[in-house]
Design an enzyme around this catalytic site. Structure first.
Site, mmCIF file in Angstrom:
data_model
loop_
_atom_site.group_PDB
_atom_site.id
_atom_site.type_symbol
_atom_site.label_atom_id
_atom_site.label_comp_id
_atom_site.label_asym_id
_atom_site.label_seq_id
_atom_site.Cartn_x
_atom_site.Cartn_y
_atom_site.Cartn_z
ATOM 1 N N LEU A 140 0.857 -1.182 0.000
ATOM 2 C CA LEU A 140 0.000 0.000 0.000
ATOM 3 C C LEU A 140 0.894 1.233 0.000
ATOM 4 C CD1 LEU A 140 -2.703 -0.913 2.692
ATOM 5 C CD2 LEU A 140 -3.165 -0.415 0.287
ATOM 6 N N ASP A 141 0.453 2.297 -0.668
ATOM 7 C CA ASP A 141 1.183 3.564 -0.619
ATOM 8 C C ASP A 141 1.320 4.025 0.829
ATOM 9 O OD1 ASP A 141 1.221 3.630 -3.364
ATOM 10 O OD2 ASP A 141 -0.549 4.917 -3.529
#
Length: 312
Positions: free
Chosen positions: A46-47
């Protein structure tokens, strides 16, 4: 002399609710340390901006993390219209500002165009690697490198809210879909630009949302265990989901005890009622002990591909 282990042997999947502001690898290392696990791996980055479901596989479960990497995902996203950034999210610099003249029907019509299969070029600000380095490292240096478009599928994209310059949506998509790219493309389609201000992954495969735990909750449990003079494993291990949940989408093939040893030694076996082709989840005996995953070979036999090694 036997190699000394660097952690304890523990198998399972923990559904971490990743906080914003840290990388997925940082989150993974924190969980690995809390569990004292010998092996750990996450199942799709995930960012740093993003929050939400990050399944982390411990021990033998890491052998099956690819199945979660390949699984469908669900995201909730809030986008701000009128501003385009160099990263397509609020972590970046605003590179263009335009007035917002968008009505509800136009927004719905544009959103609908994202449903189905399409080719998507990954953002330069992504964790995909080029010559061994993440793309975002090149992007931060102002270097653009070639990226190939990838086939993605948006199964559903729903508009939840449209107020002023804010749009909230939920997206059900295939692996490798960049929500920031969808938002950036939507902004250009609307003629005003857009970027992500909030991104939360709410689903991976069929894992239950309510089983997620935060780092704060894990830390609190560890601290309480220390105060109560309990073993950390006694409070953390019950949070783990069985490792075969990573492959529960595969059809199950249950083998009799007499065939379990053959499977565990890597031999293909004939199993009545097995599918005619494809990957399968192999269990053994009446207790359905998870043995690993296999594939139906050309002779119709169950050929083991990745097997669980139990015990020390």
């Amino acid at each position: 002399m036997a190699r000394r282990r660097k952690g304890r042997v523990i198998h399972g999947v923990i559904l971490l609710d990743k906080p914003t502001g840290i990388s997925s690898n940082d989150a993974l290392q924190k969980v690995k340390r809390l569990y004292g696990a010998e092996k750990a791996g996450h199942t799709g980055a995930l960012d740093p901006l993003a929050t939400g479901m990050l399944p982390i596989c411990l021990g033998e479960a890491t052998k099956f993390s690819q199945f979660l990497l390949d699984s469908d995902k669900r995201y909730r996203v809030i986008a701000k219209l009128g501003e385009r950034t160099d990263t397509s999210d609020s972590d970046g610099q605003v590179v263009q500002t335009r007035p917002v003249h968008v009505d509800y029907d136009t927004l719905l019509a544009c959103i609908a165009k994202f449903r189905g299969e399409t080719d998507q070029v990954p953002s330069m600000f992504s964790a995909l690697k080029y010559q061994g380095r993440p793309l975002y490292e090149y992007a931060r240096q102002g270097i653009e490198v070639p990226r190939e478009a990838r086939k993605i599928t948006v199964y559903e994209i729903e508009l939840h809210r449209f107020e002023g310059d804010e749009v909230e949506m939920e997206v059900h998509c295939s692996k490798g879909t960049y929500i920031r790219t969808i938002v950036d493309d939507l902004g250009e389609m609307l003629g005003c630009g857009a970027h992500v201000t909030m991104l939360r992954r709410v689903g991976v495969a069929n894992y239950p949302y309510e089983r997620m735990v935060t780092l704060e909750q894990l830390n609190a449990l560890v601290e309480q265990a220390h105060r109560d003079e309990k073993a950390v494993a006694d409070v953390l291990d019950p949070l783990l989901l069985p490792m075969d949940t990573a492959v529960e989408a595969l059809p199950e093939v249950n083998v009799i005890p007499e065939l379990m040893t053959l499977i565990q030694h890597g031999q293909a076996v004939q199993v009545s009622g097995a599918p005619s082709d494809g990957m399968v989840r192999i269990t053994g005996g009446e207790q359905k002990l998870f043995l690993g995953v296999g594939e139906i070979d050309d002779n119709g036999k169950v050929a083991p591909k990745r097997l669980v090694v139990y015990g020390e």
